[in-house]
Scaffold this motif. Sequence first.
Motif, PDB file in Angstrom:
ATOM      1  N   ALA A   1       0.829  -1.204   0.000  1.00  0.00           N
ATOM      2  CA  ALA A   1       0.000   0.000   0.000  1.00  0.00           C
ATOM      3  C   ALA A   1       0.865   1.255   0.000  1.00  0.00           C
ATOM      4  N   VAL A   2       1.885   1.259   0.828  1.00  0.00           N
ATOM      5  CA  VAL A   2       2.789   2.419   0.881  1.00  0.00           C
ATOM      6  C   VAL A   2       3.508   2.587  -0.457  1.00  0.00           C
ATOM      7  N   LYS A   3       3.937   1.481  -1.060  1.00  0.00           N
ATOM      8  CA  LYS A   3       4.662   1.551  -2.340  1.00  0.00           C
ATOM      9  C   LYS A   3       3.807   2.149  -3.455  1.00  0.00           C
ATOM     10  N   ILE A   4       2.489   1.873  -3.433  1.00  0.00           N
ATOM     11  CA  ILE A   4       1.633   2.394  -4.512  1.00  0.00           C
ATOM     12  C   ILE A   4       0.875   3.655  -4.088  1.00  0.00           C
ATOM     13  N   GLY A   5       1.209   4.183  -2.913  1.00  0.00           N
ATOM     14  CA  GLY A   5       0.659   5.463  -2.500  1.00  0.00           C
ATOM     15  C   GLY A   5      -0.720   5.420  -1.871  1.00  0.00           C
ATOM     16  N   ILE A   6      -1.106   4.272  -1.331  1.00  0.00           N
ATOM     17  CA  ILE A   6      -2.395   4.162  -0.651  1.00  0.00           C
ATOM     18  C   ILE A   6      -2.153   4.320   0.843  1.00  0.00           C
ATOM     19  N   SER A   7      -2.992   5.108   1.481  1.00  0.00           N
ATOM     20  CA  SER A   7      -2.872   5.309   2.922  1.00  0.00           C
ATOM     21  C   SER A   7      -3.328   4.052   3.659  1.00  0.00           C
TER      22      SER A   7
ATOM     23  N   GLN B   1     -10.169  13.873   4.099  1.00  0.00           N
ATOM     24  CA  GLN B   1      -8.945  14.097   3.329  1.00  0.00           C
ATOM     25  C   GLN B   1      -8.353  12.801   2.781  1.00  0.00           C
ATOM     26  N   THR B   2      -8.853  11.666   3.223  1.00  0.00           N
ATOM     27  CA  THR B   2      -8.341  10.379   2.758  1.00  0.00           C
ATOM     28  C   THR B   2      -8.946  10.057   1.395  1.00  0.00           C
ATOM     29  N   SER B   3      -8.114   9.590   0.473  1.00  0.00           N
ATOM     30  CA  SER B   3      -8.598   9.299  -0.881  1.00  0.00           C
ATOM     31  C   SER B   3      -9.605   8.151  -0.866  1.00  0.00           C
ATOM     32  N   VAL B   4     -10.432   8.118  -1.887  1.00  0.00           N
ATOM     33  CA  VAL B   4     -11.431   7.056  -2.006  1.00  0.00           C
ATOM     34  C   VAL B   4     -10.748   5.692  -2.097  1.00  0.00           C
ATOM     35  N   LEU B   5      -9.665   5.605  -2.841  1.00  0.00           N
ATOM     36  CA  LEU B   5      -8.938   4.344  -2.961  1.00  0.00           C
ATOM     37  C   LEU B   5      -8.398   3.884  -1.601  1.00  0.00           C
ATOM     38  N   SER B   6      -7.891   4.816  -0.812  1.00  0.00           N
ATOM     39  CA  SER B   6      -7.395   4.470   0.516  1.00  0.00           C
ATOM     40  C   SER B   6      -8.538   4.006   1.422  1.00  0.00           C
ATOM     41  N   LYS B   7      -9.688   4.652   1.311  1.00  0.00           N
ATOM     42  CA  LYS B   7     -10.854   4.235   2.098  1.00  0.00           C
ATOM     43  C   LYS B   7     -11.289   2.823   1.707  1.00  0.00           C
ATOM     44  N   ILE B   8     -11.323   2.549   0.414  1.00  0.00           N
ATOM     45  CA  ILE B   8     -11.686   1.209  -0.059  1.00  0.00           C
ATOM     46  C   ILE B   8     -10.680   0.182   0.449  1.00  0.00           C
ATOM     47  N   PHE B   9      -9.404   0.534   0.405  1.00  0.00           N
ATOM     48  CA  PHE B   9      -8.373  -0.374   0.893  1.00  0.00           C
ATOM     49  C   PHE B   9      -8.538  -0.643   2.385  1.00  0.00           C
ATOM     50  N   MET B  10      -8.681   0.426   3.179  1.00  0.00           N
ATOM     51  CA  MET B  10      -8.737   0.264   4.629  1.00  0.00           C
ATOM     52  C   MET B  10     -10.023  -0.400   5.107  1.00  0.00           C
ATOM     53  N   LEU B  11     -11.134  -0.115   4.455  1.00  0.00           N
ATOM     54  CA  LEU B  11     -12.425  -0.588   4.950  1.00  0.00           C
ATOM     55  C   LEU B  11     -12.929  -1.869   4.289  1.00  0.00           C
TER      56      LEU B  11
ATOM     57  N   PHE C   1      -3.439   7.122   8.796  1.00  0.00           N
ATOM     58  CA  PHE C   1      -4.797   7.638   8.987  1.00  0.00           C
ATOM     59  C   PHE C   1      -5.013   8.025  10.447  1.00  0.00           C
ATOM     60  N   PHE C   2      -4.615   7.157  11.378  1.00  0.00           N
ATOM     61  CA  PHE C   2      -4.798   7.473  12.794  1.00  0.00           C
ATOM     62  C   PHE C   2      -3.893   8.620  13.249  1.00  0.00           C
TER      63      PHE C   2
ATOM     64  N   ILE D   1     -10.767  -3.944   1.373  1.00  0.00           N
ATOM     65  CA  ILE D   1      -9.719  -4.862   0.910  1.00  0.00           C
ATOM     66  C   ILE D   1      -8.888  -5.418   2.063  1.00  0.00           C
ATOM     67  N   TYR D   2      -8.399  -4.545   2.939  1.00  0.00           N
ATOM     68  CA  TYR D   2      -7.527  -4.964   4.036  1.00  0.00           C
ATOM     69  C   TYR D   2      -8.218  -5.969   4.961  1.00  0.00           C
ATOM     70  N   PRO D   3      -9.418  -5.665   5.486  1.00  0.00           N
ATOM     71  CA  PRO D   3     -10.063  -6.649   6.356  1.00  0.00           C
ATOM     72  C   PRO D   3     -10.457  -7.937   5.630  1.00  0.00           C
ATOM     73  N   LEU D   4     -10.842  -7.814   4.367  1.00  0.00           N
ATOM     74  CA  LEU D   4     -11.209  -9.004   3.604  1.00  0.00           C
ATOM     75  C   LEU D   4     -10.017  -9.937   3.446  1.00  0.00           C
ATOM     76  N   LEU D   5      -8.870  -9.392   3.062  1.00  0.00           N
ATOM     77  CA  LEU D   5      -7.688 -10.229   2.876  1.00  0.00           C
ATOM     78  C   LEU D   5      -7.153 -10.775   4.193  1.00  0.00           C
ATOM     79  N   LEU D   6      -7.214  -9.963   5.254  1.00  0.00           N
ATOM     80  CA  LEU D   6      -6.767 -10.468   6.557  1.00  0.00           C
ATOM     81  C   LEU D   6      -7.707 -11.559   7.076  1.00  0.00           C
ATOM     82  N   GLY D   7      -8.988 -11.426   6.831  1.00  0.00           N
ATOM     83  CA  GLY D   7      -9.936 -12.462   7.243  1.00  0.00           C
ATOM     84  C   GLY D   7      -9.821 -13.715   6.401  1.00  0.00           C
ATOM     85  N   LEU D   8      -9.519 -13.538   5.140  1.00  0.00           N
ATOM     86  CA  LEU D   8      -9.383 -14.675   4.229  1.00  0.00           C
ATOM     87  C   LEU D   8      -8.103 -15.467   4.480  1.00  0.00           C
ATOM     88  N   THR D   9      -7.098 -14.814   5.014  1.00  0.00           N
ATOM     89  CA  THR D   9      -5.795 -15.449   5.219  1.00  0.00           C
ATOM     90  C   THR D   9      -5.856 -16.712   6.071  1.00  0.00           C
TER      91      THR D   9
END
Length: 83
Positions: A24-30, A50-60, A35-36, A62-70
């Motif tokens: 996420a950091v490498k591709i510029g997503i917060s 101020q958080t980008s839409v892509l960062s919101k989608i990632f945090m809310l 955020f905190f 993509i991130y929980p989905l992938l962590l739950g799927l792991t």
Amino acid sequence: MLFFKIFLAGWAVLIVAILLNFLAVKIGISTWYPFFEDVQKTGFIKAFGQTSVLSKIFMLIIYPLLLGLTPFLVLKLFKYPQP
């Protein structure tokens, strides 16, 4: 055996979380950490706005989905029965 399954799933989640944060950091997503920091400086409403839409989608989503799927995939890979 239960301890090993929990331990294995925990390590998998930790590794995936580190990789997701790195990517996420490498591709510029917060991520949650910056955020905190912004929330502490400017307040939740302003930081969220101020958080980008892509960062919101990632945090809310993509991130929980992938962590739950792991752990599901790791335990399935090692053929442990799912609860």
